[in-house]
Design a protein around this motif. Structure first.
Motif, PDB file in Angstrom:
ATOM      1  N   ALA A   1     -12.841  12.832   1.213  1.00 55.94           N
ATOM      2  CA  ALA A   1     -12.880  11.791   2.238  1.00 55.94           C
ATOM      3  C   ALA A   1     -12.779  10.399   1.617  1.00 55.94           C
ATOM      4  O   ALA A   1     -12.076   9.526   2.134  1.00 55.94           O
ATOM      5  N   VAL A   2     -13.450  10.192   0.492  1.00 56.62           N
ATOM      6  CA  VAL A   2     -13.390   8.896  -0.186  1.00 56.62           C
ATOM      7  C   VAL A   2     -11.969   8.613  -0.667  1.00 56.62           C
ATOM      8  O   VAL A   2     -11.463   7.503  -0.520  1.00 56.62           O
ATOM      9  N   VAL A   3     -11.296   9.630  -1.217  1.00 53.77           N
ATOM     10  CA  VAL A   3      -9.920   9.453  -1.692  1.00 53.77           C
ATOM     11  C   VAL A   3      -8.996   9.105  -0.529  1.00 53.77           C
ATOM     12  O   VAL A   3      -8.134   8.219  -0.643  1.00 53.77           O
ATOM     13  N   ILE A   4      -9.166   9.764   0.600  1.00 52.04           N
ATOM     14  CA  ILE A   4      -8.333   9.485   1.771  1.00 52.04           C
ATOM     15  C   ILE A   4      -8.574   8.063   2.278  1.00 52.04           C
ATOM     16  O   ILE A   4      -7.624   7.338   2.600  1.00 52.04           O
ATOM     17  N   ILE A   5      -9.823   7.637   2.334  1.00 48.76           N
ATOM     18  CA  ILE A   5     -10.143   6.289   2.803  1.00 48.76           C
ATOM     19  C   ILE A   5      -9.530   5.240   1.883  1.00 48.76           C
ATOM     20  O   ILE A   5      -8.950   4.246   2.340  1.00 48.76           O
ATOM     21  N   VAL A   6      -9.638   5.447   0.577  1.00 46.34           N
ATOM     22  CA  VAL A   6      -9.070   4.496  -0.379  1.00 46.34           C
ATOM     23  C   VAL A   6      -7.550   4.441  -0.247  1.00 46.34           C
ATOM     24  O   VAL A   6      -6.948   3.359  -0.244  1.00 46.34           O
ATOM     25  N   ALA A   7      -6.900   5.604  -0.101  1.00 41.11           N
ATOM     26  CA  ALA A   7      -5.438   5.636   0.014  1.00 41.11           C
ATOM     27  C   ALA A   7      -4.974   4.939   1.284  1.00 41.11           C
ATOM     28  O   ALA A   7      -4.007   4.157   1.253  1.00 41.11           O
ATOM     29  N   VAL A   8      -5.630   5.182   2.387  1.00 39.55           N
ATOM     30  CA  VAL A   8      -5.239   4.542   3.647  1.00 39.55           C
ATOM     31  C   VAL A   8      -5.465   3.035   3.576  1.00 39.55           C
ATOM     32  O   VAL A   8      -4.646   2.249   4.057  1.00 39.55           O
ATOM     33  N   THR A   9      -6.545   2.620   2.954  1.00 38.33           N
ATOM     34  CA  THR A   9      -6.829   1.191   2.820  1.00 38.33           C
ATOM     35  C   THR A   9      -5.779   0.502   1.960  1.00 38.33           C
ATOM     36  O   THR A   9      -5.302  -0.587   2.292  1.00 38.33           O
ATOM     37  N   MET A  10      -5.400   1.147   0.859  1.00 33.50           N
ATOM     38  CA  MET A  10      -4.420   0.537  -0.041  1.00 33.50           C
ATOM     39  C   MET A  10      -3.021   0.507   0.556  1.00 33.50           C
ATOM     40  O   MET A  10      -2.262  -0.431   0.329  1.00 33.50           O
ATOM     41  N   LEU A  11      -2.648   1.522   1.323  1.00 28.83           N
ATOM     42  CA  LEU A  11      -1.296   1.610   1.868  1.00 28.83           C
ATOM     43  C   LEU A  11      -1.176   1.044   3.274  1.00 28.83           C
ATOM     44  O   LEU A  11      -0.071   0.980   3.811  1.00 28.83           O
ATOM     45  N   GLY A  12      -2.268   0.626   3.875  1.00 26.57           N
ATOM     46  CA  GLY A  12      -2.251   0.166   5.262  1.00 26.57           C
ATOM     47  C   GLY A  12      -1.298  -0.973   5.511  1.00 26.57           C
ATOM     48  O   GLY A  12      -0.498  -0.948   6.450  1.00 26.57           O
ATOM     49  N   GLY A  13      -1.358  -2.015   4.697  1.00 23.43           N
ATOM     50  CA  GLY A  13      -0.489  -3.177   4.880  1.00 23.43           C
ATOM     51  C   GLY A  13       0.968  -2.842   4.653  1.00 23.43           C
ATOM     52  O   GLY A  13       1.855  -3.304   5.379  1.00 23.43           O
ATOM     53  N   THR A  14       1.231  -2.023   3.654  1.00 19.78           N
ATOM     54  CA  THR A  14       2.609  -1.628   3.354  1.00 19.78           C
ATOM     55  C   THR A  14       3.202  -0.814   4.503  1.00 19.78           C
ATOM     56  O   THR A  14       4.358  -1.014   4.870  1.00 19.78           O
ATOM     57  N   LEU A  15       2.409   0.083   5.056  1.00 24.99           N
ATOM     58  CA  LEU A  15       2.894   0.877   6.191  1.00 24.99           C
ATOM     59  C   LEU A  15       3.159  -0.006   7.404  1.00 24.99           C
ATOM     60  O   LEU A  15       4.139   0.197   8.122  1.00 24.99           O
ATOM     61  N   LYS A  16       2.305  -0.988   7.614  1.00 23.09           N
ATOM     62  CA  LYS A  16       2.514  -1.894   8.747  1.00 23.09           C
ATOM     63  C   LYS A  16       3.823  -2.659   8.575  1.00 23.09           C
ATOM     64  O   LYS A  16       4.589  -2.821   9.524  1.00 23.09           O
ATOM     65  N   ASP A  17       4.098  -3.133   7.362  1.00 23.51           N
ATOM     66  CA  ASP A  17       5.356  -3.835   7.095  1.00 23.51           C
ATOM     67  C   ASP A  17       6.561  -2.924   7.325  1.00 23.51           C
ATOM     68  O   ASP A  17       7.581  -3.347   7.872  1.00 23.51           O
TER      69      ASP A  17
END
Length: 76
Positions: free
Chosen positions: A32-48
């Motif tokens: 769960a921690v790995v998933i949260i970190v990955a989503v947080t790091m890639l969130g802005g890039t995915l939005k772009d």
């Protein structure tokens, strides 16, 4: 009385039933921690990326922002 506690302690050390549940709990929490970190790091890039796709579909002009997640689309 001492032998009773000694034998009880020996039985408790051999009993491994709860150990696997604890191990699975630790594994699930680490995943769960790995998933949260990955989503947080890639969130802005995915939005772009989604903003760029939306802009291409609507024939607009895409302007990337300086920071991730700050892209804009201006209609033509």
């Amino acid at each position: 009385m001492r032998s009773f506690f000694s034998s009880l302690a020996a039985r408790l050390r051999r009993d491994q039933r709860g150990a696997t549940a604890v191990e699975y709990g630790i594994m699930v929490s680490l995943i769960a921690v790995v998933i949260i970190v990955a989503v947080t790091m890639l969130g802005g890039t995915l939005k772009d990326t989604f903003t760029q796709v939306q802009c291409s579909v609507s024939s607009g002009t895409y302007a990337a922002g300086a920071d991730a997640g700050k892209a804009t689309c201006t209609p033509k």
